[in-house]
Motif scaffolding. Structure first.
Motif, PDB file in Angstrom:
ATOM      1  N   LYS A 107       2.311  -2.309   3.334  1.00 21.61           N
ATOM      2  CA  LYS A 107       3.686  -1.349   3.102  1.00 21.61           C
ATOM      3  C   LYS A 107       2.925  -0.083   2.766  1.00 21.61           C
ATOM      4  O   LYS A 107       3.648   1.134   3.229  1.00 21.61           O
ATOM      5  N   ILE A 108       1.863   0.208   2.104  1.00 19.19           N
ATOM      6  CA  ILE A 108       1.303   1.498   1.897  1.00 19.19           C
ATOM      7  C   ILE A 108       0.807   2.158   3.217  1.00 19.19           C
ATOM      8  O   ILE A 108       1.291   3.431   3.577  1.00 19.19           O
ATOM      9  N   VAL A 109       0.100   1.382   3.937  1.00 24.28           N
ATOM     10  CA  VAL A 109      -0.661   1.870   5.210  1.00 24.28           C
ATOM     11  C   VAL A 109       0.593   2.329   6.261  1.00 24.28           C
ATOM     12  O   VAL A 109       0.378   3.027   7.064  1.00 24.28           O
ATOM     13  N   SER A 110       1.662   1.642   6.431  1.00 22.00           N
ATOM     14  CA  SER A 110       2.849   1.748   7.314  1.00 22.00           C
ATOM     15  C   SER A 110       3.579   2.743   6.851  1.00 22.00           C
ATOM     16  O   SER A 110       4.499   3.370   7.595  1.00 22.00           O
ATOM     17  N   SER A 111       3.636   3.347   5.635  1.00 23.18           N
ATOM     18  CA  SER A 111       4.175   4.679   5.041  1.00 23.18           C
ATOM     19  C   SER A 111       3.927   5.845   5.758  1.00 23.18           C
ATOM     20  O   SER A 111       2.583   6.233   5.985  1.00 23.18           O
ATOM     21  N   HIS A 112       4.901   6.875   6.326  1.00 24.43           N
ATOM     22  CA  HIS A 112       4.429   8.071   7.087  1.00 24.43           C
ATOM     23  C   HIS A 112       3.649   9.010   5.893  1.00 24.43           C
ATOM     24  O   HIS A 112       3.118   9.904   6.282  1.00 24.43           O
ATOM     25  N   THR A 113       3.735   8.739   4.546  1.00 18.65           N
ATOM     26  CA  THR A 113       3.033   9.507   3.567  1.00 18.65           C
ATOM     27  C   THR A 113       1.543   9.007   3.392  1.00 18.65           C
ATOM     28  O   THR A 113       0.945   9.494   2.600  1.00 18.65           O
TER      29      THR A 113
END
Length: 720
Positions: free
Chosen positions: A482-488
């Protein structure tokens, strides 16, 4: 080109460009840097004043190397910059040089069109100007292509290096460079550029954390400074009219009709001053020539002011925060003004470099200070005119060419988590030993031992950010995905949630959602007055319309920390009678009165001034020590707060008794670390265990060791 031996080392295309500039000679920094870059080895730190030719010092030889060793194996040089605007500026500045040498140059950040990026990625060549975040995205999104695109890479240039040192983005940048070297299996030449480095040996160690390559410091900061300087103080007026009104009238009188910069210590101050100056233009039936410039304004609004300053066709004064502190090319300005006391010498040096660029023109600096000692019911901090003495201390140290070293106390665990996830995304999986070697032995987390690193991996495993396979390989867990796939993900710093401000179909900028707003509320923003027409909480959009009145909103943010050397200089200033020649008569009078109060209250020996039910404990140390003592007081049940170099506490008692009590707390087995509230510092720290977060918070925000030493010195001090 005179007797220049360095000019003869440059490629024909670069020589042709130099001739077209009409230069009679290379500048000293360019003369010295060229043979070091073309014929030497190792890293290089170039320090020179703003507009001192640092950029050309690095890129004249680099472009020469690119022309003479042309290869189809990818980009030959990366220039990492802290700002998109700086990349745009560097591109405009270097594109003709590269064209003359038949070398490509490509800007690469979030605002660059996809067509430009696709063309450069298809046929990589020459120089790539890029932010750390965009380079991070390449590692994550183009893992199988990256190596082939940088096979020719030889140079890493870091622009405005001082802006990275000790920061989360600096840790990210150094980690990325280390990973590039690991990817290529070779050492890259690291070249750092800066106008404000106080300790070059520290900076070179930061540039190459493992010390595997020797670094050279090239310094040409000894050029003379033609400076006109004034500190002007303002007394309260009848009716309690804020001093900012009189300051703005003076600024209007001094600055109108020319190009200038005015710096404020907060975005709120910038908005208030811009509004007052714009109102003065309207009252005088003159076109508005004063404009706000800060990080909450839209990119288009900031670019408008930057272009107007650079083109120089109309008189323009930008009222700015630190957004115009770094090396954007905005042309020559007549003067620089500072509203309120500066917090550090490095910022003053950087800002001052904006003025006096024309040959024969002086640099002009005005520092405007509001007096507090003569307001109604002044407290001891007011009576000491802390702001005035801080301004004198900072200016004096700046004139002595002292620059504070950056604070490197933070552990930056959030950025470490980001880099662990990015490494796994790049390779598919890594072992703990490989990650430790790259990030901690070679990379920027040099001081972290293996046991602490293992604890962080355990924390991340429990949070399902990472998983470890039977063979020991680390992979991304469900929470990590979830973290890596976030645009931020690509930014090491937290991006706050904000309202987008829209008026007349244009985005004006943003405001933090942490502050409540209501329909009908009047605002100052971008130096103009607005009324809130509607608020859409689902899209975080606030619609505005023009209004006749407005009030500056709350933007948030913390004041810049003040170094111990500045506080110690302030302490000594109180104990002598000298008044610098650049202080006006009111400043001299205020300094005399403050010194009398300092002597009367024996602050040099007692430190504690009682005023009613409150005690004012003057501690001439850095902010982390003051914060540590404030926290300790709170933990012992005393309400405490900070005001500059002072901790304000209820129920004051004798300092030695109080110091013993606080020292006992700091030295107890559990200590302060186990008692403070757990507060994550970085955007990914929430995935760590409470003890890890607590340790990171205490390490970054407090200074237990030096606070203990300070308290012990008060206990050991003999009675006078």
């Amino acid at each position: 080109m005179g007797d220049s031996s360095s000019f003869d080392l440059l490629s024909t295309g670069v020589q042709r460009w130099v001739y077209k500039q009409g230069w009679n000679s290379l500048r000293a920094v360019q003369e010295q840097a060229t043979p070091i870059i073309l014929q030497g080895e190792g890293d290089l730190l170039i320090t020179a004043p703003t507009a001192g030719g640092k950029t050309e010092a690095a890129f004249l030889p680099i472009v020469s190397w690119l022309q003479d060793s042309h290869s189809d194996a990818g980009f030959g040089a990366l220039c990492l910059s802290p700002l998109k605007a700086l990349i745009n500026d560097q591109y405009n500045r270097l594109s003709l040089l590269c064209e003359s040498a038949r070398t490509s140059i490509t800007p690469w950040h979030g605002d660059v069109s996809q067509s430009v990026k696709k063309r450069a990625w298809k046929a990589p060549d020459g120089i790539l100007l890029i932010t750390p975040e965009s380079l991070e995205a390449m590692f994550v999104n183009k893992p199988h292509e990256l190596k082939s695109k940088i096979g020719h890479l030889q140079f890493i240039v870091i622009d405005e290096f001082h802006a990275f040192i000790g920061t989360e983005r600096g840790m990210q940048l150094l980690s990325l460079i280390t990973r590039l070297e690991e990817c290529l299996g070779k050492s890259l030449r690291r070249i750092a550029l800066s106008a404000t480095i106080g300790d070059p040996n520290m900076a070179l160690k930061y540039l190459r954390p493992d010390g595997s390559v020797e670094g050279i410091h090239l310094d040409v900061t000894g050029e003379g400074l033609n400076l006109k300087l004034q500190i002007k103080s303002y007394l309260p007026k009848k009716g309690d009219l804020p001093a900012i009104h009189e300051m703005s009238l003076d600024l209007f009188k001094w600055l109108r009709g020319t190009n200038n910069l005015v710096f404020g210590n907060s975005r709120r101050t910038v908005e208030e001053v811009t509004d007052l100056l714009a109102k003065a233009c309207e009252t005088s039936s003159l076109p508005v020539e004063f404009f706000a410039h800060h990080g909450s304004l839209s990119r288009d609004a900031r670019h408008f002011i930057e272009r107007r300053l650079k083109e120089g066709g109309k008189p323009t004064t930008a009222v700015a925060t630190s957004t115009l502190e770094l090396g954007l090319d905005i042309g020559d300005v007549v003067s620089v003004s500072q509203m309120g006391a500066p917090s550090n010498a490095s910022s003053v040096r950087q800002r001052l470099g904006r003025s006096g660029r024309r040959e024969g023109s002086p640099s002009i600096l005005r520092v405007l200070i509001e007096s507090h000692s003569r307001k109604k019911n002044p407290c001891p901090v007011d009576l000491l005119e802390i702001e005035l003495f801080q301004a004198v201390a900072v200016i004096g140290l700046m004139l002595e060419r002292w620059i504070e070293p950056p604070d490197q106390s933070a552990l930056h665990l959030s950025t470490l988590i980001q880099q662990l996830l990015s490494m796994i995304a790049f390779t598919g999986g890594i072992t703990a030993s490989v990650a430790y070697k790259v990030l901690c032995k070679k990379g920027p987390w040099k001081g972290m031992d293996a046991s602490d690193f293992a604890q962080i991996l355990r924390d991340l495993g429990e949070a399902d950010v990472l998983n470890q396979l039977a063979d020991g390989e680390l992979i991304v867990g469900l929470e990590g995905e979830k973290i890596v796939s976030s645009h931020t993900f690509y930014t090491a710093f937290e991006v706050p949630e904000e309202y987008r401000l829209v008026a007349e179909g244009k985005t004006l900028g943003t405001l933090p959602v942490t502050t409540p707003y209501v329909v009908g509320q009047l605002l100052l923003f971008g130096g103009r007055r607005w009324s809130v027409q509607s608020i859409d909480v689902s899209t975080n959009t606030m619609m505005l319309s023009r209004a006749r009145k407005g009030q500056a909103p709350t933007f948030g943010g913390e004041p810049a920390p003040v170094h111990r050397v500045i506080r110690q200089r302030m302490f000594h200033l109180y104990q002598n009678k000298e008044v610098p020649a650049y202080c006006d008569d009111i400043s001299a009078e205020l300094m005399g009165a403050a010194r009398t109060y300092f002597e009367t209250k024996s602050i040099n020996t007692t430190c504690l001034v009682e005023d009613g039910e409150y005690g004012y404990w003057f501690i001439w140390e850095n902010d982390r020590i003051l914060e540590t003592i404030k926290v300790c007081l709170s933990l012992t049940g005393r309400a405490a707060d900070r005001m500059g170099p002072c901790v304000v506490l209820e129920r004051p008692t004798e300092l030695k008794v109080l110091s013993l009590e606080l020292l006992e707390l700091l030295n107890s087995p559990d200590g302060i670390t186990e008692q403070i509230e757990c507060q994550p510092l970085g955007k990914f720290d929430c995935h760590l265990s409470d003890p890890t977060i607590r340790h990171a918070f205490v390490t970054e925000k407090l200074d237990v060791l030096n606070a203990s030493r300070y308290l012990q010195s008060l206990i050991d001090e003999p009675k006078k």
